[in-house]
Design a protein around this motif. Structure first.
Motif, PDB file in Angstrom:
ATOM      1  N   LYS A  38       1.769  -9.539  -9.619  1.00 18.52           N
ATOM      2  CA  LYS A  38       3.182  -9.865  -9.392  1.00 18.52           C
ATOM      3  C   LYS A  38       3.461 -10.186  -7.927  1.00 18.52           C
ATOM      4  O   LYS A  38       4.605 -10.479  -7.558  1.00 18.52           O
ATOM      5  CB  LYS A  38       4.066  -8.690  -9.823  1.00 18.52           C
ATOM      6  CG  LYS A  38       4.073  -8.433 -11.320  1.00 18.52           C
ATOM      7  CD  LYS A  38       4.940  -7.217 -11.638  1.00 18.52           C
ATOM      8  CE  LYS A  38       4.944  -6.930 -13.135  1.00 18.52           C
ATOM      9  NZ  LYS A  38       5.747  -5.704 -13.463  1.00 18.52           N
ATOM     10  N   GLU A  39       2.426 -10.093  -7.101  1.00 18.62           N
ATOM     11  CA  GLU A  39       2.514 -10.322  -5.657  1.00 18.62           C
ATOM     12  C   GLU A  39       3.453  -9.325  -4.978  1.00 18.62           C
ATOM     13  O   GLU A  39       4.082  -9.630  -3.955  1.00 18.62           O
ATOM     14  CB  GLU A  39       2.948 -11.756  -5.344  1.00 18.62           C
ATOM     15  CG  GLU A  39       1.922 -12.790  -5.786  1.00 18.62           C
ATOM     16  CD  GLU A  39       2.268 -14.209  -5.344  1.00 18.62           C
ATOM     17  OE1 GLU A  39       3.346 -14.402  -4.731  1.00 18.62           O
ATOM     18  OE2 GLU A  39       1.466 -15.130  -5.607  1.00 18.62           O
ATOM     19  N   ASP A  40       3.527  -8.124  -5.551  1.00 16.75           N
ATOM     20  CA  ASP A  40       4.238  -7.019  -4.889  1.00 16.75           C
ATOM     21  C   ASP A  40       3.215  -6.292  -4.015  1.00 16.75           C
ATOM     22  O   ASP A  40       2.777  -5.178  -4.312  1.00 16.75           O
ATOM     23  CB  ASP A  40       4.840  -6.070  -5.927  1.00 16.75           C
ATOM     24  CG  ASP A  40       5.651  -4.937  -5.294  1.00 16.75           C
ATOM     25  OD1 ASP A  40       5.760  -4.914  -4.051  1.00 16.75           O
ATOM     26  OD2 ASP A  40       6.149  -4.079  -6.050  1.00 16.75           O
ATOM     27  N   PHE A  41       2.819  -6.956  -2.939  1.00 10.19           N
ATOM     28  CA  PHE A  41       1.743  -6.438  -2.102  1.00 10.19           C
ATOM     29  C   PHE A  41       2.153  -5.161  -1.363  1.00 10.19           C
ATOM     30  O   PHE A  41       1.343  -4.266  -1.179  1.00 10.19           O
ATOM     31  CB  PHE A  41       1.304  -7.507  -1.101  1.00 10.19           C
ATOM     32  CG  PHE A  41       0.776  -8.751  -1.749  1.00 10.19           C
ATOM     33  CD1 PHE A  41      -0.403  -8.721  -2.482  1.00 10.19           C
ATOM     34  CD2 PHE A  41       1.460  -9.957  -1.663  1.00 10.19           C
ATOM     35  CE1 PHE A  41      -0.903  -9.859  -3.093  1.00 10.19           C
ATOM     36  CE2 PHE A  41       0.973 -11.099  -2.273  1.00 10.19           C
ATOM     37  CZ  PHE A  41      -0.199 -11.053  -2.993  1.00 10.19           C
ATOM     38  N   HIS A  42       3.393  -5.104  -0.950  1.00  8.73           N
ATOM     39  CA  HIS A  42       3.878  -3.904  -0.253  1.00  8.73           C
ATOM     40  C   HIS A  42       3.763  -2.685  -1.158  1.00  8.73           C
ATOM     41  O   HIS A  42       3.259  -1.626  -0.749  1.00  8.73           O
ATOM     42  CB  HIS A  42       5.329  -4.112   0.179  1.00  8.73           C
ATOM     43  CG  HIS A  42       5.860  -3.010   1.055  1.00  8.73           C
ATOM     44  ND1 HIS A  42       6.311  -1.802   0.548  1.00  8.73           N
ATOM     45  CD2 HIS A  42       6.003  -2.926   2.410  1.00  8.73           C
ATOM     46  CE1 HIS A  42       6.714  -1.032   1.545  1.00  8.73           C
ATOM     47  NE2 HIS A  42       6.535  -1.687   2.688  1.00  8.73           N
ATOM     48  N   ARG A  91      -2.103  -0.110 -12.832  1.00  6.05           N
ATOM     49  CA  ARG A  91      -0.802  -0.363 -12.205  1.00  6.05           C
ATOM     50  C   ARG A  91      -0.965  -1.162 -10.912  1.00  6.05           C
ATOM     51  O   ARG A  91      -0.187  -2.079 -10.631  1.00  6.05           O
ATOM     52  CB  ARG A  91      -0.107   0.974 -11.922  1.00  6.05           C
ATOM     53  CG  ARG A  91       1.213   0.873 -11.183  1.00  6.05           C
ATOM     54  CD  ARG A  91       2.217   0.033 -11.916  1.00  6.05           C
ATOM     55  NE  ARG A  91       3.476  -0.083 -11.198  1.00  6.05           N
ATOM     56  CZ  ARG A  91       4.362  -1.032 -11.400  1.00  6.05           C
ATOM     57  NH1 ARG A  91       4.129  -1.979 -12.307  1.00  6.05           N
ATOM     58  NH2 ARG A  91       5.476  -1.075 -10.719  1.00  6.05           N
ATOM     59  N   LEU A  92      -2.002  -0.843 -10.160  1.00  2.93           N
ATOM     60  CA  LEU A  92      -2.261  -1.564  -8.910  1.00  2.93           C
ATOM     61  C   LEU A  92      -2.527  -3.044  -9.168  1.00  2.93           C
ATOM     62  O   LEU A  92      -2.018  -3.908  -8.450  1.00  2.93           O
ATOM     63  CB  LEU A  92      -3.458  -0.941  -8.177  1.00  2.93           C
ATOM     64  CG  LEU A  92      -3.183   0.344  -7.392  1.00  2.93           C
ATOM     65  CD1 LEU A  92      -4.489   1.003  -6.964  1.00  2.93           C
ATOM     66  CD2 LEU A  92      -2.319   0.045  -6.172  1.00  2.93           C
ATOM     67  N   ARG A  93      -3.308  -3.313 -10.185  1.00  2.27           N
ATOM     68  CA  ARG A  93      -3.626  -4.707 -10.492  1.00  2.27           C
ATOM     69  C   ARG A  93      -2.392  -5.471 -10.984  1.00  2.27           C
ATOM     70  O   ARG A  93      -2.252  -6.666 -10.723  1.00  2.27           O
ATOM     71  CB  ARG A  93      -4.761  -4.770 -11.520  1.00  2.27           C
ATOM     72  CG  ARG A  93      -6.069  -4.230 -10.949  1.00  2.27           C
ATOM     73  CD  ARG A  93      -7.240  -4.393 -11.859  1.00  2.27           C
ATOM     74  NE  ARG A  93      -8.441  -3.832 -11.251  1.00  2.27           N
ATOM     75  CZ  ARG A  93      -9.214  -4.459 -10.369  1.00  2.27           C
ATOM     76  NH1 ARG A  93      -8.901  -5.699  -9.994  1.00  2.27           N
ATOM     77  NH2 ARG A  93     -10.276  -3.892  -9.846  1.00  2.27           N
TER      78      ARG A  93
END
Length: 344
Positions: free
Chosen positions: A22-26, A15-17
């Motif tokens: 998706k560039e959902d870094f937050h 899930r983290l990857r």
């Protein structure tokens, strides 16, 4: 419940990857931290120790991806992506260090993009060699000098435009300024303001060697004027970029002056020789012209007229060089010249 929790923790790596891709870094940072906190509770299990190691690697990966996207913003600023990464850096507590890194990215972008631009126009003799930028500039064929110059300046203008957008973002209401302390807010804004002069100097350092790379005395007069036009336009762009008309431009003005002196010495000598030949070998008689005739109507003197009627000239816009990212201030407009008959 313990086994179920451990199983969920192991699945979060995938899930983290996904979030990073998706560039959902937050979201990735928050999930990574939650997993690390949960892993502390079950640290006595060997499988959790492996998970901890993976989470540390993932945390490093997030920062690497953030830095990668930050570098892309230097050449292709995107408001939405930039907001994502500034929010993520803020969550990490590393916004100040990101601003320090940002200027290194801009310097690197200016260096690499200018080299790539000139390389496209360089002679085939150095196509397989890694040569210094100054030497590369000298290999550009004279007939490609102006196209290469306008392309080079457009590349630099685009990078300056990205910096300008970044600066405007941090002064806008849409930024994450409401989440920053006053100290951090002032730090970011002051850092970017101070960086304007530094970026402008980097730009000049890349244009300066190119201007001196060729002997421009071989150019036709109109072509030489084009070079003066585009470089003077760059100076205007630099003044707008830095927000002052007293910006340092010696690295541009000095080579222009040197090339102008060399050009007009050569031009004057050639024209005097040509004039002597005509005076000594041609028959002269009065030519009937209209009473309204002036020397400015002759092609050779049209550039001196109050109202320019040049075949090719730069875009007329004065100022606002960063308003339209698709309208390069160094593009030439082709205009048909309607020559009025001045014969009587």
């Amino acid at each position: 419940n313990t086994l179920k929790t451990i199983k969920i923790l192991h699945k979060t790596d995938e899930r983290l990857r996904e979030l990073i891709e998706k560039e959902d870094f937050h979201g990735a940072i928050q999930l990574c931290r939650d997993c690390q906190h949960a892993a502390v509770t079950f640290r006595q299990y060997n499988c959790i120790q492996d998970l901890n190691s993976k989470l540390k690697d993932t945390a490093v990966l997030i920062e690497e991806k953030l830095d990668e996207v930050l570098s892309v913003m230097c050449v292709n600023f995107d408001h939405t992506r930039y907001k994502k990464i500034t929010t993520a850096y803020l969550l990490l507590g590393k916004l100040q260090s990101a601003m320090d890194q940002l200027h290194m990215h801009f310097t690197s972008a200016i260096h690499s993009r200018t080299y790539e631009t000139v390389y496209r126009f360089a002679s085939n003799t150095c196509i397989d060699q890694k040569v210094k930028y100054e030497d590369l500039c000298r290999t550009v064929p004279l007939e490609l000098y102006i196209p290469c110059l306008t392309s080079l300046l457009t590349t630099l203008w685009s990078i300056m435009g990205s910096y300008q957008k970044m600066l405007n973002y941090h002064y806008s209401d849409e930024s994450c300024a409401d989440q920053l302390s006053q100290f951090d807010k002032n730090y970011v804004q002051q850092k970017l303001q101070l960086g304007l002069t530094r970026i402008w100097m980097d730009v000049q350092h890349k244009v300066h060697p190119y201007l001196l790379s060729q002997d421009l005395s071989q150019f036709q007069f109109d072509d030489f004027i084009k070079v003066l036009d585009v470089v003077n336009r760059l100076i205007q762009v630099g003044e707008e970029f830095c927000g002052t008309s007293s910006v340092q431009c010696a690295l541009l003005r000095d080579p222009l002056r040197a090339q102008s002196i060399q050009y007009f010495r050569s031009y004057h000598a050639a024209r005097c020789e040509e004039l002597c030949m005509f005076l000594n070998n041609e028959l002269w008689e009065l030519w009937p012209v209209k009473p309204t005739f002036t020397t400015f109507q002759l092609k050779e003197f049209q550039f001196m007229a109050t109202k320019k009627n040049a075949k090719i000239k730069l875009n007329e816009s004065l100022g606002g060089y960063f308003v339209d990212e698709n309208a390069s201030p160094f593009a030439f407009n082709q205009e048909e010249q309607q020559e009025e008959s001045f014969f009587g």
